[in-house]
Design a protein around this motif. Structure first.
Motif, short mmCIF file in Angstrom:
data_model
loop_
_atom_site.label_atom_id
_atom_site.label_comp_id
_atom_site.label_asym_id
_atom_site.label_seq_id
_atom_site.Cartn_x
_atom_site.Cartn_y
_atom_site.Cartn_z
N LEU A 225 47.58 5.26 11.16
CA LEU A 225 47.03 6.59 11.38
C LEU A 225 47.20 7.49 10.15
N VAL A 226 48.37 7.41 9.52
CA VAL A 226 48.60 8.23 8.33
C VAL A 226 47.69 7.77 7.19
N GLY A 227 47.53 6.46 7.04
CA GLY A 227 46.62 5.95 6.01
C GLY A 227 45.20 6.40 6.26
N LEU A 228 44.77 6.38 7.52
CA LEU A 228 43.43 6.85 7.87
C LEU A 228 43.27 8.33 7.55
N LEU A 229 44.28 9.13 7.88
CA LEU A 229 44.21 10.57 7.61
C LEU A 229 44.12 10.84 6.11
N MET A 230 44.94 10.15 5.32
CA MET A 230 44.89 10.36 3.87
C MET A 230 43.54 9.96 3.30
N SER A 231 42.97 8.86 3.80
CA SER A 231 41.66 8.43 3.33
C SER A 231 40.58 9.45 3.68
N LEU A 232 40.65 10.01 4.89
CA LEU A 232 39.66 11.01 5.31
C LEU A 232 39.77 12.27 4.48
N LEU A 233 41.01 12.68 4.16
CA LEU A 233 41.20 13.87 3.35
C LEU A 233 40.64 13.68 1.94
N LEU A 234 40.90 12.52 1.35
CA LEU A 234 40.36 12.26 0.02
C LEU A 234 38.84 12.13 0.06
N GLU A 235 38.32 11.55 1.13
CA GLU A 235 36.86 11.44 1.24
C GLU A 235 36.21 12.81 1.35
N ARG A 236 36.84 13.71 2.11
CA ARG A 236 36.31 15.07 2.21
C ARG A 236 36.36 15.77 0.85
N LEU A 237 37.47 15.60 0.13
CA LEU A 237 37.57 16.19 -1.20
C LEU A 237 36.51 15.61 -2.13
N GLU A 238 36.30 14.31 -2.02
CA GLU A 238 35.30 13.64 -2.85
C GLU A 238 33.91 14.21 -2.59
N ARG A 239 33.58 14.46 -1.32
CA ARG A 239 32.26 15.02 -0.99
C ARG A 239 32.10 16.43 -1.54
N ARG A 240 33.17 17.20 -1.51
CA ARG A 240 33.09 18.55 -2.04
C ARG A 240 32.90 18.54 -3.55
N VAL A 241 33.67 17.72 -4.22
CA VAL A 241 33.59 17.68 -5.68
C VAL A 241 32.26 17.10 -6.14
N ASN A 242 31.80 16.06 -5.43
CA ASN A 242 30.55 15.38 -5.81
C ASN A 242 29.39 15.82 -4.94
N ALA A 243 29.38 17.09 -4.53
CA ALA A 243 28.30 17.56 -3.66
C ALA A 243 26.93 17.45 -4.33
N TRP A 244 26.90 17.46 -5.66
CA TRP A 244 25.63 17.37 -6.37
C TRP A 244 25.09 15.95 -6.44
N ALA A 245 25.98 14.95 -6.23
CA ALA A 245 25.58 13.56 -6.40
C ALA A 245 24.86 13.08 -5.14
N PRO A 246 23.88 12.17 -5.28
CA PRO A 246 23.20 11.61 -4.10
C PRO A 246 24.16 10.76 -3.30
N SER A 247 24.08 10.83 -1.97
CA SER A 247 24.94 10.05 -1.10
C SER A 247 24.19 9.70 0.16
#
Length: 250
Positions: A225-247
């Protein structure tokens, strides 16, 4: 919708697990039911052992991961930008990268003993290589037309590095950092099974020796569960930083 689908998937998995234990297909002593695991987690949360060991594991993984990010990203940028540096560094990385962190445990104990430093080092080893590879690949795969256009517009080395190289490399670097964090989390738990006196891995090991199987599985669930939470947090950060990139949004 993606969040709801994920919750439905997890619920179905635990319901299937509970059903197998109820009908006797799974021995409840060897693999406790989800209800027993939740009760064990609740008891450990109440007596504080869960939070103490979780805090120790998070501290170790964050310190080792931070060091791996600094070293991996820095070396990746240097090797990706200057081929001469890569000619010296890449052979060393390619020779050390196939060695699993588990193989380093005996010599790590000899170097650092049983404690936090050994865990820091093992997390660093697990996370630094995927961080380096992601950064190196991002820089080497950069579209040179972007660099040439910036140079034609009068960009200096500092502007070229900060405003072109780094932003263009982030769509590849950030997923690599997320993968590295997952590997580092797995490494810290592995290290705590052998070379620590606290942490979730140590909790699992002690529970195994006392035949507290429900606590063993509860520790495993907490790790997941902690690993899943950390992955989700980094994924959310990644989407914010790379909002300009196609996904892919579907």
């Amino acid at each position: 919708m993606r969040t709801w689908r994920g919750l439905v998937g997890l619920t179905a998995f635990f319901a299937f697990w509970q059903g197998l234990t109820m009908v006797g297909i799974i021995d409840p002593f060897m693999m406790p039911s989800p209800i027993s695991v939740i009760e064990a987690l609740w008891e450990m949360a109440l007596d504080g052992s869960l939070w103490i060991n979780l805090g120790a594991s998070l501290q170790r993984v964050l310190v080792g991961y931070a060091a791996a990010c600094v070293v991996g990203v820095s070396l990746g940028l240097l090797c990706g930008w200057w081929r001469v540096v890569a000619d010296f560094v890449r052979p060393v990385v390619d020779a050390l990268r196939p060695i699993p962190p588990l193989a380093w445990i005996p010599i790590t104990i000899l170097w650092f003993g049983i404690g936090d430093m050994a865990s820091y080092f093992l997390v660093f080893l697990g996370a630094v290589f995927p961080t380096f590879i992601a950064t190196y690949t991002a820089v080497r795969g950069l579209d040179r037309n972007q660099m040439n256009a910036a140079l034609c517009l009068g960009a200096g080395p500092r502007l070229l590095f900060a405003d072109v190289l780094i932003p263009a490399s982030l769509p590849i670097i950030l997923p690599g950092l997320r993968i590295a964090l997952g590997i580092g989390w797995a490494c810290v738990v592995t290290a705590e099974l052998i070379a620590a006196q606290s942490g979730l891995g140590y909790l699992i090991q002690q529970s195994r020796m006392l035949f507290q199987i429900q606590n063993v599985v509860a520790g495993m669930v907490a790790i997941g569960l902690v690993g899943l939470l950390m992955s989700l947090l980094l994924e959310r950060l990644e989407r914010r930083v790379n909002a300009w990139a196609p996904s892919e949004r579907a």
